[in-house]
Design a protein around this motif. Structure first.
Motif, PDB file in Angstrom:
ATOM      1  N   ALA A   1       0.866  -1.185   0.000  1.00 53.21           N
ATOM      2  CA  ALA A   1       0.000   0.000   0.000  1.00 53.21           C
ATOM      3  C   ALA A   1       0.901   1.233   0.000  1.00 53.21           C
ATOM      4  CB  ALA A   1      -0.915   0.002   1.224  1.00 53.21           C
TER       5      ALA A   1
ATOM      6  N   LEU B   1       0.876   4.757   0.817  1.00 50.74           N
ATOM      7  CA  LEU B   1       0.073   5.721   1.575  1.00 50.74           C
ATOM      8  C   LEU B   1       0.959   6.745   2.283  1.00 50.74           C
ATOM      9  CD1 LEU B   1      -2.420   3.141   3.175  1.00 50.74           C
ATOM     10  CD2 LEU B   1      -2.772   4.525   1.125  1.00 50.74           C
TER      11      LEU B   1
ATOM     12  N   VAL C   1      -4.501   7.901  -4.662  1.00 54.10           N
ATOM     13  CA  VAL C   1      -4.630   6.557  -5.247  1.00 54.10           C
ATOM     14  C   VAL C   1      -5.876   6.458  -6.126  1.00 54.10           C
ATOM     15  CG1 VAL C   1      -3.518   5.551  -3.227  1.00 54.10           C
ATOM     16  CG2 VAL C   1      -6.003   5.516  -3.379  1.00 54.10           C
TER      17      VAL C   1
ATOM     18  N   GLY D   1      -6.427   5.902   1.120  1.00 56.93           N
ATOM     19  CA  GLY D   1      -6.238   4.814   0.167  1.00 56.93           C
ATOM     20  C   GLY D   1      -7.571   4.253  -0.255  1.00 56.93           C
TER      21      GLY D   1
ATOM     22  N   ASP E   1      -6.028  -0.883   0.036  1.00 57.92           N
ATOM     23  CA  ASP E   1      -4.917  -0.225   0.738  1.00 57.92           C
ATOM     24  C   ASP E   1      -5.191  -0.172   2.239  1.00 57.92           C
ATOM     25  OD1 ASP E   1      -3.554   0.447  -1.668  1.00 57.92           O
ATOM     26  OD2 ASP E   1      -4.768   2.270  -1.886  1.00 57.92           O
TER      27      ASP E   1
END
Lengths: 368, 368
Positions: B35, B37, B43, B347, B351
């Protein structure tokens, strides 16, 4: 209530642009150009693999590009047989020249270039307060010996030399550049702009050791690789100098799709060869067209041809203005006696047909 | 044979990078992140219209971008109800901050920011020899009154304020910023970074006249518009200040496809609204996840959430390191007491599932 307090240097600078873009001229004309042959862009375009890579990357554009340009630097290092530490990637040669000048030049420092050479370099030097000294061309060639002698005379920190040269298209064998560097004064860095080297004869790239601390070489994906709008250039040099760029560069300045496109372009040798052949063909055709009208094409190691219009700068300017008026975007050298020429970038057949059709009227304007 | 003669300023600077990129961390880890982030990228991606425009432009990338950014500037002017002369487009806010600092700051000039605020601004100030003065946050908000008082005390040429704030996600009503400007000292320019304003509550954008010579506002396509990798930012301000950028900017520095993408993105209101809703949803979900583990999400007007880990910076650092080790790219504030937090970008569900799965182990590491 007063406005911002600019630095004395910023106050002294004009708001300027090294080149007026063709889009600006199109807006002024109220019509699009028929042929875009003025900025030494590659009408033959980038490798289809580069286009595909950029298109794929468009969906991932929400991510910042890798600030280290790791993959591209490593691929370039392999390509040139050097280390990644010898290479810095930046926002075109223009961006890299700005960073380089910033690292070396403060107000009052001296810099040497040729009279009529790349104005964007001059823009950066003036922009950091540098004092430019210019030497004339020798014939239609930049003159390494004269450049280095002037650098010694004025104690220059930087000397700029393009090989092949823009705007004249002339070139020196790389071995001659290396030999001339024997007179480069100690502590003066040679900026060797090799933007057009991929369309020059074998042996034009100077056989200089990449770790030689006297020189930094500029390369680009804007010319033969056909990616001017992507803004990907790189410099090669000694690791200490290359790493100094990390003190000042815009680390997250590279477009992510452009990074991917350049990486793909570098791997497509076949496309590069094809473009090299197209450039050669176009140079020959430009030569034929202008000879039919009594003009002289200068030998070229670039993707453009400087055309000697046979008279002075005022004459060439009328030819150029008429071509522009007829929808043919071309440019011309800035300084005499090179400004007796106009400069025509390699085009495809349709572009050069349009140029050929417009030339007689342009010459008649100038002669009349 | 000596190397290049750097300026004293360049010699004094470290080779540094304001942020280590996630790709560098991935190479160090030897594995990709699950992920992403950590960089407040979106995203949710750019508008499909922007992707399509960039893909179409890929085939035209052989042309340099318009150095005037004419079409984008005009569209932005319409969008904001100002004149094109009030807008300069550049290579992200990072690039524009560099140009702005260069116009105003020479060695020894003073600049004010908050302790723990945007490090890339600090990078540019140091890079031009400026002397930074920092004031603490007030609670977890930047403190306009304290910033402007410090600016008066030290005679600052520039004061930086982000609204909404990064890295804390806090914000002030725009009217409060305008009111606080009554104490902004004469001749000190406020750099108001509004990078996240499109996901902030109504009224966060400061109601400042665009011609007010005391302020320049920074905006970007990197955040809510989802185009971080394209490098398109813009600044709005009084025409004199805006035109000063033409003295120093890289006129041909913009990627042509990025120009086209930003223009298309600006026209897709529906996409923007959809992303705003996705951001709101993700902020709520991040809040739920961390509350379940006894952590406190801070209120956010941005596309990320600062999460109070309830102890000191060393504790939060262990949480962060464990998350990174587990494949979750996140970052944290630099300065105490804000560094008791970690910062998690919004996210998508996958995510945030990955973040939720990794958090217990990260907290256990820190507590153990």
């Amino acid at each position: 209530m007063t406005g911002p307090r600019y630095t004395p240097l910023a106050q002294s600078l004009p708001a300027t642009v090294p080149f007026v873009g063709p889009e600006t001229q199109e807006r002024q004309r109220g019509a699009a150009f028929k042929a875009r042959l003025g900025a030494n862009e590659s009408v033959f375009g980038p490798s289809p693999r580069a286009i595909e890579a950029m298109q794929q990357a468009a969906g991932e554009i929400w991510m910042y590009g890798d600030p280290e340009n790791h993959d591209l630097r490593n691929a370039l290092a392999d390509h040139h047989g050097v280390a990644p530490e010898n290479i810095v990637v930046g926002e075109g040669i223009d961006g890299l020249l700005g960073y380089l000048v910033r690292l070396l030049v403060e107000p009052g420092d001296t810099v040497v270039t040729s009279d009529g050479a790349y104005p964007t370099f001059n823009y950066h030097v003036s922009g950091f307060g540098g004092v430019l000294h210019k030497v004339p061309y020798s014939g239609d060639h930049e003159d390494p010996a004269a450049l280095f002698a002037k650098a010694a005379e004025v104690g220059a920190k930087l000397v700029y030399l393009a090989n092949p040269d823009n705007p004249m298209g002339s070139w020196h064998p790389g071995a001659d550049i290396l030999a001339a560097m024997g007179t480069l004064p100690d502590g003066c860095l040679l900026v060797l702009d090799e933007a057009y080297v991929e369309c020059a004869p074998e042996g034009t790239a100077a056989p200089i050791a990449v770790d030689d601390p006297r020189v930094i070489r500029m390369r680009t994906f804007s010319k033969v690789y056909g990616m001017a709008g992507a803004r990907v250039g790189y410099a090669m040099g000694a690791p200490e100098l290359i790493s100094a760029f990390n003190k000042v560069r815009n680390h997250f300045g590279m477009n992510r799709a452009a990074q991917a496109g350049a990486l793909a372009a570098l791997k497509d040798d076949l496309w590069l060869e094809q473009v090299q052949a197209q450039i050669k063909h176009a140079r020959e055709r430009i030569g034929q067209i202008v000879r039919e009208h009594g003009l002289e094409p200068l030998p070229s190691a670039t993707n453009f041809v400087a055309i000697d219009c046979g008279q002075d700068g005022a004459f060439a300017r009328v030819v150029l203005d008429s071509l522009v008026e007829q929808g043919i975007f071309v440019r011309m050298p800035f300084a005499p006696p090179q400004n007796r020429c106009i400069r025509v970038s390699c085009g495809n057949d349709a572009d050069l047909d349009a140029f050929a059709a417009a030339l007689p009227k342009a010459l008649a304007s100038a002669q009349g």
